[in-house]
Design an enzyme around this catalytic site. Structure first.
Site, PDB file in Angstrom:
ATOM      1  CB  SER A 100      35.946 -40.440  27.720  1.00  0.00           C
ATOM      2  OG  SER A 100      34.845 -40.082  28.498  1.00  0.00           O
ATOM      3  CG  HIS A 125      38.001 -38.287  31.746  1.00  0.00           C
ATOM      4  ND1 HIS A 125      38.032 -37.150  30.989  1.00  0.00           N
ATOM      5  CD2 HIS A 125      36.951 -39.014  31.258  1.00  0.00           C
ATOM      6  CE1 HIS A 125      37.067 -37.181  30.087  1.00  0.00           C
ATOM      7  NE2 HIS A 125      36.393 -38.303  30.239  1.00  0.00           N
TER       8      HIS A 125
END
Length: 203
Positions: A100, A125
């Site tokens: 992330s 993501h």
């Protein structure tokens, strides 16, 4: 005070006398660590250290070791932006996991100076919402902000990896986990460390 934690003089604006504050020995060697979730406190610490070390010596590179599951987007962007604007080059080294926001900080290192250890994992993501039970109006505003953040993060990955927009957008549709070599192929890191059989060191 523990051995190995030296103090340096610091004078606040308007104060006549300097006070002595702790500086970690590793920080004096310009070694920084992101080993937890990114939040405001961690972000402020890293930003402050990078700015301080840049002022102390603008010619010596910084080394940021990353093992992080990610965290808050805005504090993560503060770290990323600071890395781009301090004078020293910032090496980023992934050990363990850079997921992330951790992967965004990893990709934000100086190009050609981003490295992953051989068993490291990287995950990218899209940003997630914090409003699971929000009112309709709040949810719409949150959705608009999420779209802006997604666009910002996507542009960063496109710029720093050299991959086309469609490819990055497709990867960010889900949790895209990568090995160190896959992250290198994606342009997130430039090098994968290999073990030197003669010395058991990584080079």
């Amino acid at each position: 005070m523990p051995i190995g934690v030296p103090k340096v003089p610091f004078r606040s604006p308007g104060e006549e006398d300097a006070v002595w504050v702790d500086v970690n020995r590793l920080h004096r060697e310009r070694l920084l660590f992101l080993g937890q979730e990114v939040d405001n406190e961690v972000s402020n610490q890293l930003v402050g250290l990078m700015v301080y070390l840049s002022i102390e010596d603008a010619t010596k590179d910084l080394y940021l070791f990353i093992n992080s599951p990610g965290g808050w987007v805005i504090p993560g962007m503060a770290i990323y932006d600071t890395m781009q604007f301090v004078s020293p080059d910032v090496h980023t080294i992934c050990m363990g996991l850079a997921a992330s926001m951790g992967s965004l900080i990893l990709v934000g290192g100086e190009i050609t100076k981003r490295l992953a250890f051989p068993h490291a994992r990287v995950m990218i993501h899209q940003p997630a919402s914090s409003f699971y039970e929000a009112q309709a109006g709040e949810f719409i505003l949150e959705a608009e902000e999420l779209l802006k953040l997604r666009e910002t993060l996507t542009k960063v990955y496109v710029q720093r990896t050299g991959n086309p927009l469609w490819a990055v957008s497709e990867d960010m549709e889900r949790d895209a986990f990568m090995s160190a070599t896959e992250a290198q192929a994606h342009g997130i890191v430039d090098l994968v460390a290999v073990e030197n059989e003669n010395t058991n060191d990584f080079v």
